[in-house]
Design a protein around this motif. Structure first.
Motif, short mmCIF file in Angstrom:
data_model
loop_
_atom_site.label_atom_id
_atom_site.label_comp_id
_atom_site.label_asym_id
_atom_site.label_seq_id
_atom_site.Cartn_x
_atom_site.Cartn_y
_atom_site.Cartn_z
N PRO A 1 0.57 -1.38 0.10
CA PRO A 1 0.01 0.07 0.12
C PRO A 1 0.93 1.27 0.07
CG PRO A 1 -0.74 -1.56 1.75
CD PRO A 1 0.46 -2.13 1.31
N SER A 2 1.87 1.20 0.59
CA SER A 2 2.72 2.39 0.56
C SER A 2 3.24 2.90 -0.67
CB SER A 2 3.91 2.31 1.57
OG SER A 2 3.66 2.30 2.83
N GLN A 3 3.76 1.84 -1.45
CA GLN A 3 4.03 2.15 -2.96
C GLN A 3 2.99 2.62 -3.67
OE1 GLN A 3 6.53 -0.70 -4.94
NE2 GLN A 3 8.32 -0.68 -3.48
N SER B 1 -8.41 13.02 -5.09
CA SER B 1 -9.15 12.07 -4.60
C SER B 1 -8.56 10.58 -4.27
CB SER B 1 -10.57 11.90 -5.52
OG SER B 1 -10.05 11.63 -6.72
N LEU B 2 -7.79 10.09 -5.46
CA LEU B 2 -7.07 9.03 -5.48
C LEU B 2 -6.00 8.92 -4.13
CD1 LEU B 2 -6.31 6.37 -6.41
CD2 LEU B 2 -4.78 7.37 -8.11
N PHE B 3 -5.33 10.06 -4.00
CA PHE B 3 -4.32 10.07 -2.94
C PHE B 3 -4.95 10.04 -1.62
CE2 PHE B 3 -1.55 12.25 0.14
CZ PHE B 3 -0.49 11.66 -0.02
N LEU B 4 -5.99 10.86 -1.57
CA LEU B 4 -6.57 10.90 -0.17
C LEU B 4 -7.23 9.37 0.23
CD1 LEU B 4 -8.06 12.32 2.02
CD2 LEU B 4 -9.97 12.86 0.65
N SER B 5 -7.77 8.58 -0.93
CA SER B 5 -8.42 7.33 -0.61
C SER B 5 -7.39 6.44 -0.24
CB SER B 5 -9.05 6.83 -1.85
OG SER B 5 -9.51 5.59 -1.47
N LEU B 6 -6.13 6.51 -0.71
CA LEU B 6 -4.91 5.39 -0.42
C LEU B 6 -4.24 5.82 0.91
CD1 LEU B 6 -3.37 5.02 -3.92
CD2 LEU B 6 -4.73 3.44 -2.70
N ARG C 1 -5.70 7.40 3.47
CA ARG C 1 -6.56 6.93 4.53
C ARG C 1 -6.52 5.34 4.72
NH1 ARG C 1 -11.72 10.69 2.97
NH2 ARG C 1 -11.15 12.51 4.41
N ASN C 2 -6.27 4.70 3.48
CA ASN C 2 -6.03 3.18 3.83
C ASN C 2 -4.78 2.98 4.29
OD1 ASN C 2 -6.54 0.36 3.03
ND2 ASN C 2 -4.87 0.86 1.74
N VAL C 3 -3.63 3.61 4.13
CA VAL C 3 -2.31 3.37 4.73
C VAL C 3 -2.36 4.10 6.03
CG1 VAL C 3 0.06 4.01 4.77
CG2 VAL C 3 -1.21 3.53 2.48
N TYR C 4 -3.01 5.20 6.40
CA TYR C 4 -2.94 5.67 7.80
C TYR C 4 -4.43 5.88 8.12
CZ TYR C 4 1.70 6.76 6.76
OH TYR C 4 3.14 6.43 6.26
N GLN D 1 -12.04 16.75 10.92
CA GLN D 1 -10.77 17.64 10.78
C GLN D 1 -9.62 16.65 11.41
OE1 GLN D 1 -8.94 19.31 8.94
NE2 GLN D 1 -9.86 21.46 9.42
N GLN D 2 -8.31 17.04 10.64
CA GLN D 2 -7.15 16.21 11.41
C GLN D 2 -6.01 17.36 11.67
OE1 GLN D 2 -7.17 13.10 12.49
NE2 GLN D 2 -9.19 12.49 11.62
N ASP D 3 -5.07 16.99 12.20
CA ASP D 3 -3.85 17.73 12.30
C ASP D 3 -2.89 17.75 11.21
OD1 ASP D 3 -1.53 18.88 13.22
OD2 ASP D 3 -1.67 17.97 15.35
N ALA D 4 -2.69 18.94 10.68
CA ALA D 4 -1.67 18.96 9.33
C ALA D 4 -0.24 18.58 9.80
CB ALA D 4 -1.88 20.38 8.80
N GLU D 5 0.10 18.88 10.92
CA GLU D 5 1.66 18.31 11.12
C GLU D 5 1.65 16.84 11.15
OE1 GLU D 5 4.63 16.89 13.40
OE2 GLU D 5 2.84 16.95 14.31
N GLU D 6 0.78 16.17 11.85
CA GLU D 6 0.52 14.75 11.71
C GLU D 6 0.50 14.14 10.32
OE1 GLU D 6 -2.63 13.52 14.07
OE2 GLU D 6 -1.55 14.20 16.23
N ALA D 7 -0.11 14.66 9.44
CA ALA D 7 -0.41 14.30 8.07
C ALA D 7 0.86 14.57 7.38
CB ALA D 7 -1.50 14.97 7.42
N PHE D 8 1.76 15.63 7.49
CA PHE D 8 2.98 16.19 6.95
C PHE D 8 3.88 14.96 7.30
CE2 PHE D 8 7.10 18.05 7.12
CZ PHE D 8 6.89 18.70 5.61
#
Length: 490
Positions: free
Chosen positions: A151-153, A176-181, A183-186, A200-207
């Motif tokens: 999934p990471s690749q 949309s594709l990146f967002l879906s994947l 959420r699947n990985v994380y 809503q989520q934390d931008a620092e954690e997403a980064f």
């Protein structure tokens, strides 16, 4: 001075390819342009040859120009097969173009569509997109084996596609594709409220999670790795030998309390702490002071304002609203370990002298008027050539003060102690679980850093440096959460 002897090879670089050209001592600019045409099929009239003085004249003797033979000469232009036919209509200028026409010569970056509380992700992606090393490595990334088994690749493959779309300067891009994947990985980013809406989520954690994926798959850790030396000393027994350990980090934290007014204060506070632990000599718990110094500085430095903290009474991440000012040029010399400090400071001082010498060139460029005899596209190319010329002069001067063997291309470590601010992720609101995230990215084509891009999801606008200074906080309006700095000169 650079003198060309009989049949000396000179290198040029065009469209990512390097070519060698054989020249005689008396060959002129016209001869060089003819040789370039033979290799690249770019007609002489379309060639933009990057030399310190600007344009290369047909009658100039190339051997008298003092060219730097250590680096290929940059050549811009469009080959014959891609040239458009000559327009017969009268000259059109940028200020006369309509919105659709302007889009063909616009360099405005792409916005990202908000897919429902995804501003935290959009701001992170915009900030990572401006890191050239990541963008270039993604271009050559390929999935090994089945993407379903890794999934990471698959996530990085989607990121590569997303960055390709953003590079095409579309007005809006839907991730949309990146967002879906993602959420699947994380899965923590797929959390929903009791109405089924994504939270809503934390931008620092997403980064940080995106960088984790890049590190695992593209081995980008050296671009961000900060190495630290820690000295642990018992306060009750000052004569007891200190314990020395080493650790790595991917960001510096700026801790905020009632005394924190500047970024420097918060970082220094994060490098020192007091803990309590058991001491064998005293046979009891006692206080230890831990002091950290930096032994390695990365090419890209991330600084995190630790603004959010968990409140038990509200069961939410609350926000510290205090105003903390940050610099556009950050000097970490006072935080360096003595083992590297002297060399870093020496190069820092050399860079500042080069920056001072370059100021006149930048001022002249800013004051120069556009050539109204050129088409809008040619005007844009002319400006790009001048910017590249100034940047190349800086790079040539930098090479002369760097340690022997240090290669700027491919470098992952900062040779000096200074950084320039390139991106800011901000948060507006009082809680990490609500409010709004935006990102601000320095315009790489603006030499004095006065112009920045503001990314409010799919709305992109140009803002001045003053607006960036106002992101220091002090209320519920936009305040800096993450700062991304880049090593000066790299």
């Amino acid at each position: 001075m650079f003198i060309i002897t009989n049949h000396t090879l000179v290198s040029i670089k065009n469209a990512g390819k390097v070519y060698d050209i054989e020249l005689d001592p008396n060959d002129t600019g016209k001869v060089l342009k003819e040789r370039i045409y033979e290799l690249t099929r770019i007609p002489a009239i379309r060639q933009k040859i990057l030399i310190k003085g600007g344009k290369l004249g047909d009658d100039e003797v190339v051997s008298t120009l003092g060219l730097n033979t250590k680096q290929p000469i940059m050549v811009l232009g469009t080959p014959d097969k891609d040239l458009p036919s000559k327009p017969v209509e009268k000259q059109v200028f940028i200020e006369d173009l309509n919105k659709n026409q302007l889009a063909t010569v616009s360099s405005d970056p792409s916005g990202l569509v908000n897919l429902g509380n995804t501003c935290y992700l959009n701001s992170s992606l915009q900030s990572i997109f401006q890191i050239e090393d990541i963008a270039s490595r993604l271009k050559t990334f390929t999935v090994s084996g089945s993407s379903s088994s890794n999934p990471s690749q698959a996530l990085l493959s989607a990121l590569r596609l997303l960055f390709q779309q953003m590079s095409s300067k579309h007005e809006k891009v839907t991730p949309s594709l990146f967002l879906s994947l993602f959420r699947n990985v994380y899965p923590q980013f797929a959390e929903q409220d009791n109405r089924g809406f994504y939270k809503q989520q934390d931008a620092e954690e997403a980064f940080s999670q995106i960088l984790t994926t890049l590190t695992n798959e593209l081995k980008t850790q050296d671009l961000f790795k900060i190495s630290l030396k820690s000295e642990q000393k018992c306060l009750a027994l000052p004569d007891e030998p200190s314990k020395i350990t080493y650790e790595d980090a991917t960001k510096l934290n700026c801790h905020i309390d009632i005394k924190t007014n500047f970024l420097r204060d918060g970082i220094l506070g994060g490098l020192k702490e007091t803990i309590e632990k058991y001491n064998d000599t005293l046979q009891s718990n006692t206080e230890y002071e831990i002091s950290r110094t930096i032994t390695r500085l990365p090419k890209y430095l991330t600084v995190h304002f630790v603004r959010f903290f968990w409140r038990r009474d509200t069961q939410k991440k609350s926000k510290i609203l205090r105003r903390v000012q940050f610099p556009f040029e950050l000097d970490l010399s006072e935080m360096l370990d003595e083992s590297i400090k002297a060399e870093k400071v020496k190069i820092r001082d050399g860079i500042r002298k080069i920056e001072k010498d370059n100021l006149d060139l930048i001022r002249d460029f800013k004051k120069s008027k556009k050539d109204t005899s050129l088409t809008p596209l040619e005007q844009k190319e002319e400006e790009e050539l001048k910017v590249l010329s100034i940047k190349t002069k800086f790079a040539d001067s930098l090479t002369s003060i760097l340690p022997e063997g240090f290669k700027v291309d491919g470098a992952t470590e900062n040779p000096s102690s200074i950084y320039e601010l390139t991106a800011v992720i901000t948060h507006a609101g009082s809680s990490a679980d609500s409010g709004h995230y935006q990102s601000f990215v320095k315009d790489a084509s603006d030499l004095d850093g006065e112009r920045w891009w503001k990314f409010n999801d799919d709305k992109v606008s140009s803002v001045s440096k003053d607006k960036i200074e106002a992101l220091a906080g002090g209320g519920e309006s936009d305040s800096a959460l993450l700062l991304i700095y880049k090593a000066v000169g790299l």
